[in-house]
Write a protein that holds these residues in place. Structure first.
Motif, PDB file in Angstrom:
ATOM      1  N   GLY A 183       0.831  -1.196   0.000  1.00  0.00           N
ATOM      2  CA  GLY A 183       0.000   0.000   0.000  1.00  0.00           C
ATOM      3  C   GLY A 183       0.867   1.248   0.000  1.00  0.00           C
ATOM      4  O   GLY A 183       1.937   1.267   0.608  1.00  0.00           O
ATOM      5  N   VAL A 184       0.418   2.273  -0.706  1.00  0.00           N
ATOM      6  CA  VAL A 184       1.135   3.558  -0.714  1.00  0.00           C
ATOM      7  C   VAL A 184       0.418   4.487   0.255  1.00  0.00           C
ATOM      8  O   VAL A 184      -0.799   4.660   0.183  1.00  0.00           O
ATOM      9  CB  VAL A 184       1.213   4.140  -2.129  1.00  0.00           C
ATOM     10  N   ASP A 185       1.190   5.093   1.155  1.00  0.00           N
ATOM     11  CA  ASP A 185       0.675   5.793   2.330  1.00  0.00           C
ATOM     12  C   ASP A 185       1.145   7.250   2.286  1.00  0.00           C
ATOM     13  O   ASP A 185       2.344   7.510   2.208  1.00  0.00           O
ATOM     14  CB  ASP A 185       1.227   5.077   3.570  1.00  0.00           C
ATOM     15  N   VAL A 186       0.202   8.191   2.313  1.00  0.00           N
ATOM     16  CA  VAL A 186       0.566   9.616   2.295  1.00  0.00           C
ATOM     17  C   VAL A 186      -0.284  10.382   3.302  1.00  0.00           C
ATOM     18  O   VAL A 186      -1.388   9.946   3.663  1.00  0.00           O
ATOM     19  CB  VAL A 186       0.379  10.259   0.892  1.00  0.00           C
ATOM     20  N   ILE A 187       0.243  11.513   3.744  1.00  0.00           N
ATOM     21  CA  ILE A 187      -0.522  12.466   4.552  1.00  0.00           C
ATOM     22  C   ILE A 187      -0.671  13.737   3.736  1.00  0.00           C
ATOM     23  O   ILE A 187       0.328  14.382   3.394  1.00  0.00           O
ATOM     24  CB  ILE A 187       0.165  12.779   5.890  1.00  0.00           C
ATOM     25  N   PRO A 194      -5.323  18.031   7.989  1.00  0.00           N
ATOM     26  CA  PRO A 194      -4.592  16.959   7.305  1.00  0.00           C
ATOM     27  C   PRO A 194      -5.465  15.718   7.147  1.00  0.00           C
ATOM     28  O   PRO A 194      -6.445  15.521   7.870  1.00  0.00           O
ATOM     29  CB  PRO A 194      -3.393  16.689   8.224  1.00  0.00           C
ATOM     30  N   LEU A 195      -5.099  14.900   6.188  1.00  0.00           N
ATOM     31  CA  LEU A 195      -5.866  13.697   5.870  1.00  0.00           C
ATOM     32  C   LEU A 195      -4.879  12.617   5.444  1.00  0.00           C
ATOM     33  O   LEU A 195      -4.069  12.832   4.545  1.00  0.00           O
ATOM     34  CB  LEU A 195      -6.851  13.982   4.734  1.00  0.00           C
ATOM     35  N   ARG A 196      -4.961  11.468   6.084  1.00  0.00           N
ATOM     36  CA  ARG A 196      -4.056  10.373   5.732  1.00  0.00           C
ATOM     37  C   ARG A 196      -4.754   9.420   4.772  1.00  0.00           C
ATOM     38  O   ARG A 196      -5.921   9.051   4.984  1.00  0.00           O
ATOM     39  CB  ARG A 196      -3.605   9.616   6.983  1.00  0.00           C
ATOM     40  N   GLY A 249      -5.141  11.436  15.910  1.00  0.00           N
ATOM     41  CA  GLY A 249      -6.001  12.612  15.777  1.00  0.00           C
ATOM     42  C   GLY A 249      -6.090  13.149  14.372  1.00  0.00           C
ATOM     43  O   GLY A 249      -6.055  14.354  14.162  1.00  0.00           O
ATOM     44  N   MET A 250      -6.207  12.270  13.387  1.00  0.00           N
ATOM     45  CA  MET A 250      -6.228  12.694  11.986  1.00  0.00           C
ATOM     46  C   MET A 250      -7.245  11.864  11.214  1.00  0.00           C
ATOM     47  O   MET A 250      -7.330  10.652  11.388  1.00  0.00           O
ATOM     48  CB  MET A 250      -4.837  12.498  11.362  1.00  0.00           C
ATOM     49  N   ARG A 251      -8.011  12.519  10.344  1.00  0.00           N
ATOM     50  CA  ARG A 251      -8.930  11.797   9.465  1.00  0.00           C
ATOM     51  C   ARG A 251      -8.132  10.891   8.520  1.00  0.00           C
ATOM     52  O   ARG A 251      -6.984  11.167   8.225  1.00  0.00           O
ATOM     53  CB  ARG A 251      -9.742  12.784   8.626  1.00  0.00           C
ATOM     54  N   PHE A 252      -8.803   9.832   8.048  1.00  0.00           N
ATOM     55  CA  PHE A 252      -8.108   8.959   7.100  1.00  0.00           C
ATOM     56  C   PHE A 252      -9.099   8.314   6.143  1.00  0.00           C
ATOM     57  O   PHE A 252     -10.311   8.279   6.392  1.00  0.00           O
ATOM     58  CB  PHE A 252      -7.276   7.893   7.816  1.00  0.00           C
ATOM     59  N   ALA A 253      -8.547   7.802   5.038  1.00  0.00           N
ATOM     60  CA  ALA A 253      -9.334   7.073   4.043  1.00  0.00           C
ATOM     61  C   ALA A 253      -8.453   6.013   3.405  1.00  0.00           C
ATOM     62  O   ALA A 253      -7.240   6.209   3.246  1.00  0.00           O
ATOM     63  CB  ALA A 253      -9.885   8.016   2.981  1.00  0.00           C
ATOM     64  N   VAL A 254      -9.067   4.881   3.052  1.00  0.00           N
ATOM     65  CA  VAL A 254      -8.386   3.829   2.295  1.00  0.00           C
ATOM     66  C   VAL A 254      -9.087   3.741   0.951  1.00  0.00           C
ATOM     67  O   VAL A 254     -10.313   3.617   0.881  1.00  0.00           O
ATOM     68  CB  VAL A 254      -8.460   2.477   3.024  1.00  0.00           C
ATOM     69  N   LEU A 255      -8.314   3.840  -0.130  1.00  0.00           N
ATOM     70  CA  LEU A 255      -8.871   3.894  -1.474  1.00  0.00           C
ATOM     71  C   LEU A 255      -8.250   2.810  -2.337  1.00  0.00           C
ATOM     72  O   LEU A 255      -7.067   2.499  -2.181  1.00  0.00           O
ATOM     73  CB  LEU A 255      -8.586   5.249  -2.142  1.00  0.00           C
ATOM     74  N   GLY A 256      -9.037   2.267  -3.264  1.00  0.00           N
ATOM     75  CA  GLY A 256      -8.429   1.366  -4.223  1.00  0.00           C
ATOM     76  C   GLY A 256      -9.328   0.241  -4.657  1.00  0.00           C
ATOM     77  O   GLY A 256     -10.547   0.260  -4.478  1.00  0.00           O
ATOM     78  N   ASP A 257      -8.678  -0.762  -5.243  1.00  0.00           N
ATOM     79  CA  ASP A 257      -9.346  -1.966  -5.732  1.00  0.00           C
ATOM     80  C   ASP A 257      -9.218  -3.017  -4.637  1.00  0.00           C
ATOM     81  O   ASP A 257      -8.170  -3.638  -4.468  1.00  0.00           O
ATOM     82  CB  ASP A 257      -8.690  -2.423  -7.035  1.00  0.00           C
ATOM     83  N   PHE A 258     -10.303  -3.216  -3.896  1.00  0.00           N
ATOM     84  CA  PHE A 258     -10.309  -4.182  -2.801  1.00  0.00           C
ATOM     85  C   PHE A 258     -10.626  -5.592  -3.300  1.00  0.00           C
ATOM     86  O   PHE A 258     -10.494  -6.553  -2.536  1.00  0.00           O
ATOM     87  CB  PHE A 258     -11.336  -3.772  -1.748  1.00  0.00           C
ATOM     88  N   ASN A 259     -11.065  -5.697  -4.557  1.00  0.00           N
ATOM     89  CA  ASN A 259     -11.455  -6.992  -5.115  1.00  0.00           C
ATOM     90  C   ASN A 259     -12.449  -7.715  -4.203  1.00  0.00           C
ATOM     91  O   ASN A 259     -12.441  -8.948  -4.096  1.00  0.00           O
ATOM     92  CB  ASN A 259     -10.222  -7.874  -5.357  1.00  0.00           C
ATOM     93  N   ARG A 260     -13.313  -6.946  -3.569  1.00  0.00           N
ATOM     94  CA  ARG A 260     -14.265  -7.500  -2.602  1.00  0.00           C
ATOM     95  C   ARG A 260     -15.543  -6.680  -2.607  1.00  0.00           C
ATOM     96  O   ARG A 260     -15.492  -5.443  -2.600  1.00  0.00           O
ATOM     97  CB  ARG A 260     -13.648  -7.469  -1.201  1.00  0.00           C
ATOM     98  N   ARG A 261     -16.663  -7.350  -2.584  1.00  0.00           N
ATOM     99  CA  ARG A 261     -17.970  -6.686  -2.575  1.00  0.00           C
ATOM    100  C   ARG A 261     -18.320  -6.365  -1.117  1.00  0.00           C
ATOM    101  O   ARG A 261     -19.135  -7.023  -0.477  1.00  0.00           O
ATOM    102  CB  ARG A 261     -18.993  -7.589  -3.231  1.00  0.00           C
ATOM    103  N   LEU A 262     -17.698  -5.331  -0.599  1.00  0.00           N
ATOM    104  CA  LEU A 262     -17.783  -5.025   0.825  1.00  0.00           C
ATOM    105  C   LEU A 262     -19.181  -4.633   1.271  1.00  0.00           C
ATOM    106  O   LEU A 262     -19.508  -4.760   2.457  1.00  0.00           O
ATOM    107  CB  LEU A 262     -16.811  -3.884   1.172  1.00  0.00           C
TER     108      LEU A 262
END
Length: 295
Positions: free
Chosen positions: A151-155, A163-165, A205-218
């Protein structure tokens, strides 16, 4: 009379400078996040499992600009050079996972007979001018296999905003639902790795999101993977899918999203909209880009 005319002219000029009809105030700043699996994006024309022409790359660049996103998490790129054929380096900063992988010799088959599969890497394209800090790649997602994606991780540190991670991922394919398919044991070993990343971020203490192709019908009712992640422990691991109850429109054969933008409780409170960028003509990839706008 002359004074009133001068004041009117100043007001009209001020309205024109806003670039908005009627001189309305500029909208409150927001941030648009997108994710797009670009399907075997190769560096050179006519190579890889989705051979493309120069016109194809140009069409993809135009599609990216229509997304009007600030950040795009991408998947299935051979290299940074490949990504920069779609994300103009004059307008975007391109980050690609540092994983090397092993030489690929598998044949593509289908419409790409005679070609061999190229590396499939994940990463981000970030609009120039948007400050960010890159964090170490989440290599634990590889499970010790050099051909699984990290995974590629940025703030992100938007000026004047919080800020948003962000984490860009591409999980193991072949286990879109249930647990019986051959690929499921691998995907289910990646689940706790990602849960650990989520829980660590949720405790910060920071908002975050995970984005991408999970290959899963979550979004399927009772999905075991989603239940593991969306457990509200810690409290900000009370997660949301940006798509909500929307169904996918990219391909009529598939009504459930496998590409997702997952938001923590704090980021979800700022969600202002979700969109799926379908294709008016020939599909540019076997996936459509999705986007979420945060206030």
């Amino acid at each position: 009379m002359k004074t009133r005319l001068l004041l009117a002219a100043i007001l009209l000029a001020t309205a024109a400078c806003t670039g908005l009809p009627g001189g309305h105030a500029t909208p409150a700043p927001g941030l648009t996040l997108a994710s797009w699996n670009v399907e075997h994006l190769a560096e050179r024309d006519g190579t890889g499992c989705r051979p493309r022409t120069a016109a194809d790359y140009a069409a993809m660049r135009a599609h990216v600009e229509r997304l009007d996103a600030d950040v795009v998490a991408f998947q299935e790129v051979e290299s940074r050079a490949a990504a920069e054929r779609v994300f103009d380096p004059a307008r975007w900063t391109v980050l690609v996972e540092e994983r090397i992988g092993t030489p690929r010799t598998s044949a593509c088959g289908g419409r790409a007979k005679g070609q061999t599969i190229r590396a499939q890497r994940t990463g981000f394209a970030i609009r120039k001018g948007l400050p960010f800090d890159r964090q170490p790649d989440l290599t634990a997602l590889q499970l010790g296999d050099p051909d699984l994606r990290s995974g590629v991780d940025v703030i992100l540190r938007p000026r004047g905003g919080q800020p948003l991670r962000l984490l860009s991922v591409h999980l193991k394919s072949g286990c879109s639902a249930g647990d019986r398919n051959e690929a499921c044991p691998v995907l289910f070993r990646q689940v706790p790795v990602l849960e650990q990343w989520i829980d660590r971020r949720a405790a910060e203490g920071m908002r975050f999101a995970v984005l991408g192709d999970f290959n899963r019908r979550l979004a399927l009712p009772g999905d075991a993977v989603w239940a593991e992640w969306d457990d509200a422990s810690p409290a900000n691991a009370d997660l949301s899918l940006a798509a909500g109850d929307r169904t996918a429109q990219c391909n009529p054969r598939y009504r459930d999203f496998i590409d997702h933008i997952v938001l923590d409780r704090r980021a979800a409170a700022d969600l202002a909209g979700f969109d799926e960028a379908t294709y008016a003509g020939e599909a540019l990839s076997d996936h459509c880009a999705i986007s979420a706008r945060l206030r």
